[in-house]
Design an enzyme around this catalytic site. Structure first.
Site, PDB file in Angstrom:
ATOM      1  NE  ARG A  51       1.531   1.196   3.902  1.00 19.84           N
ATOM      2  CZ  ARG A  51       1.984   1.625   4.207  1.00 19.84           C
ATOM      3  NH1 ARG A  51       2.648   1.896   3.009  1.00 19.84           N
ATOM      4  NH2 ARG A  51       2.857   1.370   5.297  1.00 19.84           N
ATOM      5  CD  GLU A  57       2.499   7.604   6.926  1.00 14.19           C
ATOM      6  OE1 GLU A  57       2.394   6.363   7.071  1.00 14.19           O
ATOM      7  OE2 GLU A  57       2.478   8.023   6.047  1.00 14.19           O
ATOM      8  CG  HIS A  58       4.240   7.277  12.077  1.00 15.18           C
ATOM      9  ND1 HIS A  58       4.424   6.532  13.107  1.00 15.18           N
ATOM     10  CD2 HIS A  58       4.615   7.872  11.175  1.00 15.18           C
ATOM     11  CE1 HIS A  58       5.382   5.887  12.295  1.00 15.18           C
ATOM     12  NE2 HIS A  58       6.343   6.465  11.404  1.00 15.18           N
ATOM     13  N   GLY A 165      11.039  -3.872   3.022  1.00 17.90           N
ATOM     14  CA  GLY A 165      11.921  -1.807   3.705  1.00 17.90           C
ATOM     15  C   GLY A 165      11.440  -0.825   3.207  1.00 17.90           C
ATOM     16  N   GLY A 167       9.242   0.868   2.742  1.00 13.18           N
ATOM     17  CA  GLY A 167       8.148   2.011   3.659  1.00 13.18           C
ATOM     18  C   GLY A 167       6.553   1.414   2.339  1.00 13.18           C
ATOM     19  CB  SER A 169       2.881  -2.576   3.813  1.00  9.47           C
ATOM     20  OG  SER A 169       2.288  -2.206   5.379  1.00  9.47           O
ATOM     21  CB  SER A 170       6.798  -6.107   1.875  1.00  6.56           C
ATOM     22  OG  SER A 170       7.741  -5.778   3.540  1.00  6.56           O
ATOM     23  CG  ASP A 215       0.891  -0.355   6.631  1.00  8.98           C
ATOM     24  OD1 ASP A 215       0.708  -0.004   6.864  1.00  8.98           O
ATOM     25  OD2 ASP A 215       2.114  -1.238   7.429  1.00  8.98           O
ATOM     26  CE1 TYR A 271       5.512   1.998  13.012  1.00  8.75           C
ATOM     27  CE2 TYR A 271       5.194   0.624  14.625  1.00  8.75           C
ATOM     28  CZ  TYR A 271       4.378   1.632  12.862  1.00  8.75           C
ATOM     29  OH  TYR A 271       3.140   1.623  13.539  1.00  8.75           O
TER      30      TYR A 271
HETATM   31  P1  ATP Z   1       6.586  -0.497   5.913  1.00 11.46           P
HETATM   32  O1  ATP Z   1       5.878  -1.567   7.030  1.00 11.46           O
HETATM   33  O2  ATP Z   1       7.706   0.609   6.838  1.00 11.46           O
HETATM   34  O3  ATP Z   1       5.404   0.005   5.345  1.00 11.46           O
HETATM   35  P2  ATP Z   1       7.794  -2.562   4.958  1.00 11.46           P
HETATM   36  O4  ATP Z   1       7.327  -3.320   5.468  1.00 11.46           O
HETATM   37  O5  ATP Z   1       8.110  -3.586   4.046  1.00 11.46           O
HETATM   38  O6  ATP Z   1       7.614  -0.968   4.906  1.00 11.46           O
HETATM   39  P3  ATP Z   1       8.956  -3.816   7.211  1.00 11.46           P
HETATM   40  O7  ATP Z   1       8.055  -4.052   8.328  1.00 11.46           O
HETATM   41  O8  ATP Z   1      10.529  -3.809   7.689  1.00 11.46           O
HETATM   42  O9  ATP Z   1       8.854  -3.236   5.876  1.00 11.46           O
HETATM   43  O10 ATP Z   1       9.559  -5.990   6.743  1.00 11.46           O
HETATM   44  C1  ATP Z   1      10.339  -6.339   5.893  1.00 11.46           C
HETATM   45  C2  ATP Z   1      10.499  -7.387   5.991  1.00 11.46           C
HETATM   46  O11 ATP Z   1       9.535  -8.510   5.195  1.00 11.46           O
HETATM   47  C3  ATP Z   1      11.644  -8.132   5.682  1.00 11.46           C
HETATM   48  O12 ATP Z   1      12.659  -7.458   6.382  1.00 11.46           O
HETATM   49  C4  ATP Z   1      11.338  -9.528   5.253  1.00 11.46           C
HETATM   50  O13 ATP Z   1      11.760 -10.189   6.436  1.00 11.46           O
HETATM   51  C5  ATP Z   1       9.336  -9.577   4.994  1.00 11.46           C
HETATM   52  N1  ATP Z   1       8.986  -9.758   3.666  1.00 11.46           N
HETATM   53  C6  ATP Z   1       8.700  -8.814   2.895  1.00 11.46           C
HETATM   54  N2  ATP Z   1       9.232  -8.595   1.695  1.00 11.46           N
HETATM   55  C7  ATP Z   1       9.561  -9.939   1.549  1.00 11.46           C
HETATM   56  C8  ATP Z   1       9.742 -11.617   0.300  1.00 11.46           C
HETATM   57  N3  ATP Z   1       9.339 -11.165  -0.715  1.00 11.46           N
HETATM   58  N4  ATP Z   1      10.026 -12.852   0.830  1.00 11.46           N
HETATM   59  C9  ATP Z   1      10.863 -12.445   1.773  1.00 11.46           C
HETATM   60  N5  ATP Z   1      10.378 -12.059   2.385  1.00 11.46           N
HETATM   61  C10 ATP Z   1      10.133 -11.007   2.583  1.00 11.46           C
HETATM   62  C1  GLA Z   2       4.252   1.451   9.218  1.00  7.05           C
HETATM   63  C2  GLA Z   2       3.293   0.594  10.509  1.00  7.05           C
HETATM   64  C3  GLA Z   2       1.943   0.883  10.188  1.00  7.05           C
HETATM   65  C4  GLA Z   2       1.663   2.726  10.533  1.00  7.05           C
HETATM   66  C5  GLA Z   2       3.378   3.014   9.485  1.00  7.05           C
HETATM   67  C6  GLA Z   2       2.726   4.844  10.174  1.00  7.05           C
HETATM   68  O1  GLA Z   2       3.873   1.124   8.246  1.00  7.05           O
HETATM   69  O2  GLA Z   2       3.283  -0.888   9.732  1.00  7.05           O
HETATM   70  O3  GLA Z   2       0.617   0.160  10.927  1.00  7.05           O
HETATM   71  O4  GLA Z   2       1.234   3.070  11.234  1.00  7.05           O
HETATM   72  O5  GLA Z   2       3.999   2.905   9.411  1.00  7.05           O
HETATM   73  O6  GLA Z   2       1.623   5.594   9.677  1.00  7.05           O
HETATM   74 MG    MG Z   3       6.180  -3.185   7.467  1.00  9.52          MG
END
Ligand code: ATP
Ligand code: GLA
Ligand code: MG
Length: 538
Positions: A51, A57-58, A165, A167, A169-170, A215, A271
């Site tokens: 997403r 935010e936050h 990682g 941002g 939300s993987s 997310d 966080y």
């Molecule tokens: P944000 O939460 O800021 O939106 P994000 O969700 O991408 O960003 P994290 O919450 O830190 O970042 O999650 C990233 C972690 O999710 C990776 O370190 C990994 O462990 C897991 N991950 C994400 N994508 C994959 C993938 N394609 N295959 C395996 N693991 C994954």
């Molecule tokens: C990350 C968290 C969410 C939200 C945002 C900031 O993506 O997973 O729940 O808090 O940061 O808005």
């Molecule tokens: Mg995340």
């Protein structure tokens, strides 16, 4: 919006036409690899997208509404339950999980006891995200079918295209698709979106980040073509929101900073610390503004007391005391809370544990037990003033943004002024994230100022921040100029691979949420005839 997760019968139920060509290749690759790894065909694919957050935010973990939308990039889990039971230990079931990016995310096999899913949050391991979805789904299955419910063994191949990682939300895409996969693998013919989202929100915390619910809600509930207004009280609700027709037309650009923000690693100072600061601010404001002995309601926020809980309690008590017959508008309440915070939380350099504990009338040990024990934080001082100011003012900006969207522009020939008002709110969010909430970084600030100089109405970080991604509201006729400016002034200075260069900037259209695709007996993933001809690739 509520209701069951859709079962897609073709890729055009999931993706927009421009994405079908690339996605069909990717899905067929996933299914072919599944066959070669496990020697059999996958039964179904569970899909959940990443997403981008437009505004809010936050503030989700303080239980204020937010406005994200799903993107095309997603997490796919191809699954079969045809695993010989003899391969698991007595009293256990087997989970075999592999990833198409096997160099980065190595395959694992787990024998999991029927009664509990162990997750070691002290190690940063990609399969923890699957296990957290598994754990949450099993809790729901046990609620439905009794505590002796025995989950099936599963063989899984994952393909995620949301940058990890970054941002976008993987993690929520992965956890939501995992929970969905477990539900379907265990025979659930329909999976309720609200139940899936609620379990994914709670279960993702098992990986060590005390996140909110934005997310997972965006990943599960989103509908193609619309943003999503998500509110968390009195219960989780999501509704689609469309953008009015504007002239010039508006485009959302997402730009990567390529600063990887690993929330798991930095949780104790970033966080998770912010989550603690917000809950402490709620408890502190309750102690100094509400009558002695007032208890905050225990709610769905990560630490069970939230600024939203304080907000509601404060105005309910005020109305009761004054005998008011009409409530103040939420906007007026939030404005008042900004002013009250500035007055009552006057220590700009933060509050020590001892100072907070004294006001809450509890010991420092009790404070730690309630607020910092499950998700440890490293801080000598807690910036309650700044965090509460950001949360109340950001919640107000979300409401202003929503009322602009609902109002529609008056002069439809030229909506520049209207567009600029929307953009201003995004710029204010960025200022607050940078200066007050301290969750930006210099690279994101730079991307935002380059974009604004090249014609963006509004530019800000999106997601958790401290790196990751930025989102920009750009008139369609300035998209090229903004992209060129980034290339010239930012990306050309980094050492990026071809793949990274391609993924650096995407024009984002609101995508659809979670779906299940049942794999047919033979042949590749189905593509509708109309798509074959329209994209010319098939
Ligand atoms: P944000 O939460 O800021 O939106 P994000 O969700 O991408 O960003 P994290 O919450 O830190 O970042 O999650 C990233 C972690 O999710 C990776 O370190 C990994 O462990 C897991 N991950 C994400 N994508 C994959 C993938 N394609 N295959 C395996 N693991 C994954
Ligand atoms: C990350 C968290 C969410 C939200 C945002 C900031 O993506 O997973 O729940 O808090 O940061 O808005
Ligand atoms: Mg995340």
């Amino acid at each position: 919006m509520a209701g069951p997760v859709p079962v897609a019968s073709s890729l055009s139920d999931i993706y927009t036409i421009d994405a079908i060509g690339t996605q069909a290749k990717r899905w067929n690759n996933l299914l072919t690899r599944f066959q070669s790894i496990y020697g059999q065909q996958a039964e179904f694919v569970a899909r959940s997208p990443g997403r981008v957050n437009i505004i809010g935010e936050h503030i989700d973990y303080s239980l204020y509404p937010v406005l994200p939308m799903a993107i095309t990039a997603d997490s796919l889990l191809a699954v079969s339950t045809n695993v010989t039971s003899a391969s698991a230990k007595e009293g256990h079931y087997k989970i075999k999980i592999a990833n198409v990016q096997d160099g980065r995310f190595p395959a694992h096999e787990f024998d999991i006891p029927y009664d509990a899913v162990d997750i070691d949050a002290t190690v940063h391991e990609w399969t923890n995200y699957f296990k957290s979805g598994l754990r949450g789904a099993l809790e729901l299955l046990r609620k439905k079918h009794g505590k002796d419910f025995k989950p099936k063994s599963m063989q899984i191949l994952m393909d995620g295209t949301v940058p990890a990682g970054g941002g976008l939300s993987s993690s929520a895409a992965f956890v939501s698709s995992s929970a969905l996969a477990v539900m379907v693998a265990n025979g659930e013919k329909t999976v309720d979106k609200t139940e899936l989202t609620e379990l994914a929100i709670v279960s993702e915390r098992a990986v060590g980040v005390n996140s909110g619910g934005m997310d997972q809600s965006a990943s599960v509930f989103s509908e193609r073509g619309s943003a999503l207004f998500v509110s968390f009280t009195p219960s989780l609700k999501a509704r689609p929101v469309s953008f009015p027709k504007t002239n010039p037309e508006l485009t959302f650009l997402i730009a990567q900073s390529f600063v990887t923000a690993d929330k798991f690693v930095t949780g104790p100072i970033h966080y998770n610390l912010r989550v603690v600061e917000c809950s402490l601010a709620a408890a502190y404001l309750n102690a100094v503004l509400n009558p002695p002995g007032t208890q905050l309601p225990s709610d769905a926020s990560p630490l069970s007391v939230s600024l939203h809980g304080f907000h509601e309690t404060y105005f309910a008590l005020e109305e009761h005391a004054s005998g008011a017959t009409k409530s103040k508008s939420t906007e007026a309440q939030l404005e008042e809370l900004v002013a009250l915070t500035a007055e009552k939380l006057d220590k700009k350099d933060g509050y020590t544990r001892e100072e907070i504990a004294a006001v809450l009338n509890i010991s420092v040990d009790e404070l730690d037990k309630q607020f910092t024990s499950r998700f440890p934080v490293r801080a000598d001082r807690f910036k309650l003033r700044q965090r509460a100011l950001h949360v109340f003012s950001e919640a107000l900006r979300v409401l202003k943004f929503m009322s602009l969207l609902e109002q529609q522009p008056t002069n439809t020939d030229d909506t520049s002024e209207y567009n600029a008002q929307l953009g201003d709110l995004l710029n204010q969010t960025q200022d607050s994230c940078r200066d007050v909430y301290e969750c930006s970084c210099k690279e994101i600030d730079e991307l935002c100022s380059i974009a604004r100089n090249a014609g963006s109405y509004g530019s800000r970080l999106t997601g958790a921040g401290w790196g990751g991604c930025s989102v920009h509201l750009v008139p369609a006729d300035k998209v090229k100029a903004v992209k060129e400016a980034w290339e010239r002034e930012y990306y050309s200075k980094l050492d990026l691979s071809e793949e990274q260069k391609e993924a650096a900037v995407v024009v984002s259209k609101p995508g659809s949420g979670s779906a299940v695709y049942l794999v047919e007996d033979t042949g590749p993933v189905k593509i509708d005839e109309r798509d074959r001809t329209s994209d010319g690739l098939y």
